[in-house]
Design an enzyme around this catalytic site. Sequence first.
Site, short mmCIF file in Angstrom:
data_model
loop_
_atom_site.label_atom_id
_atom_site.label_comp_id
_atom_site.label_asym_id
_atom_site.label_seq_id
_atom_site.Cartn_x
_atom_site.Cartn_y
_atom_site.Cartn_z
N LEU A 106 35.60 27.79 44.60
CA LEU A 106 34.63 28.63 43.73
C LEU A 106 34.10 29.79 44.62
O LEU A 106 33.27 29.36 45.38
CB LEU A 106 33.61 27.94 42.92
CG LEU A 106 34.05 26.43 42.16
CD1 LEU A 106 32.78 26.06 41.50
CD2 LEU A 106 35.28 27.24 41.09
N ARG A 107 34.19 31.08 44.13
CA ARG A 107 33.56 32.16 44.76
C ARG A 107 32.27 32.38 44.33
O ARG A 107 32.16 32.51 43.03
CB ARG A 107 34.42 33.22 44.73
CG ARG A 107 35.81 33.51 45.32
CD ARG A 107 36.56 34.68 44.96
NE ARG A 107 36.70 34.69 43.62
CZ ARG A 107 36.97 35.81 42.85
NH1 ARG A 107 37.17 37.13 43.54
NH2 ARG A 107 37.32 35.61 41.62
N ASN A 117 39.54 28.96 54.45
CA ASN A 117 38.37 29.89 54.56
C ASN A 117 38.39 30.58 55.91
O ASN A 117 38.14 31.52 56.04
CB ASN A 117 37.32 28.92 54.65
CG ASN A 117 36.66 28.84 53.00
OD1 ASN A 117 37.28 29.33 52.13
ND2 ASN A 117 35.72 28.10 52.88
N GLY A 139 33.58 46.08 56.44
CA GLY A 139 32.03 46.34 56.18
C GLY A 139 31.20 45.81 57.33
O GLY A 139 31.61 45.90 58.48
N CYS A 144 29.99 29.44 53.18
CA CYS A 144 31.10 28.81 53.61
C CYS A 144 31.59 29.43 54.89
O CYS A 144 31.82 28.78 55.69
CB CYS A 144 31.81 29.33 52.41
SG CYS A 144 31.50 28.22 50.93
N ARG A 191 22.09 32.58 52.18
CA ARG A 191 22.31 32.04 53.34
C ARG A 191 23.43 32.57 54.14
O ARG A 191 24.43 32.79 53.65
CB ARG A 191 22.86 30.48 52.95
CG ARG A 191 21.93 29.67 52.35
CD ARG A 191 22.54 28.42 51.69
NE ARG A 191 23.48 28.67 50.82
CZ ARG A 191 24.12 27.55 50.18
NH1 ARG A 191 23.98 26.47 50.49
NH2 ARG A 191 24.75 28.03 49.26
#
Length: 435
Positions: free
Chosen positions: A153-154, A210, A255, A262, A329
Amino acid sequence: MKIGIIGTGYVGLPSGVGFAELGHTVVCVDNNKAKIEALNKGKLTLYENGLADLFKANTEQGRLRFTTSMKEAVQEADLVIIAVGTPPDPITHEADLQYIYAAATELADYLTGYTVIANKSTVPVGTGDAVEKIIASKNPAADFDVVSLPEFLREGFALQDFFNPDRIILGTHSERAISLISKLYEPFKEKTPLLVVSRKSSETIKYASNAFLAMKIHYINEIANFCEKSGANVAEVAKGMGMDKRIGNRFLNAGIGFGGSCFPKDTMAMAHMANKVGVRMELIETTIAGNQKRKKEMADRVYQSLKDLKNPKVAVWGLAFKNGTDDCRQSPAMDIIRELLQKALSITAYDPKAMDTAKAILGDKISYASGMYEAVKGADVLVILTEWPEFSAPDFDELAKRMNRKVIFDLRNMLSCEDAQEADFEYHCIGRKCD
């Protein structure tokens, strides 16, 4: 199906709402009494697009409840989902499993009938084995299976991803567990593949995924650096790369580096796990180091434009690590702010959703504005750090009226070069020239 979910954070709460919306009876448990009290009063404890309406509907219909009692959540449950945090150890950077093990130890006493225990938390390879041993030792009579059921889940799009998953990964060799999880995800079976693998492979898939995406982000940031020196436009380069189906167009936005709960944690954990088994993952290690360097470089770009000014003031738009969430976070925005604070700069910030979470981290080290234009009052530079849609088309006349100097560092490439220059702003972006 009766489902107990341990943990009400950015995984547990959206998952609980999602399963309740599918018609299951869900009880979420958390040892944070204040959080449970708030949820029971109908107050969400985190921001996620679309969550409020489904939360309200399912709590009102009685399909979704919250408690501090592990017994209430686990007893008679068909499925118990562990969705607690696995923060990085401050020294070794390996995943801290104390909350996983504590959950396993406590839930063991309340298992009744056959129960599937599903690890949705991101955990190192072999954690499922350890959880299984804990439960069997604490309750030898329990009839259960421990499976790996990683979440994908993003944040900011958690509900969208819940109801439209790319794939469902299930780590188990138990036919009973496969049958139960297949039933759980039956509404998605026509459009979403269910891949059944070994538990250790499933645990690895989340980390490997990830880490790969983090490397992709770091790579496009290095390409952006090249574009700035060569005269190419990173947005055009990324578009051309993304048209290649082998590469894809996602995670190619240049960016300020990756962040959140995550990618930083999982890349470090992957490198640590590899080191423990004698494998050197140089690409991941380089990505971790490069990402830290990236944030320092971005802060230095801003500082260099201000170093000759007396008591310069910085306006910041964006505090969350990405749009669509209030999560700060490991936010690159927060890291850049910390770097600027070390230069004794005065900072006023605004974020449409993350003000409270940012205040809990930064306290009174910066000032907080109630709106995006209030934030720029008296500023010598505006720095855009989070890609909230409302930041993409500002009123340049309003900015000019309020700012001391017409200087913008658009570190998310949100604005039009032409619009900024037409308004006579000194405009800095990433990986492209606006000459």
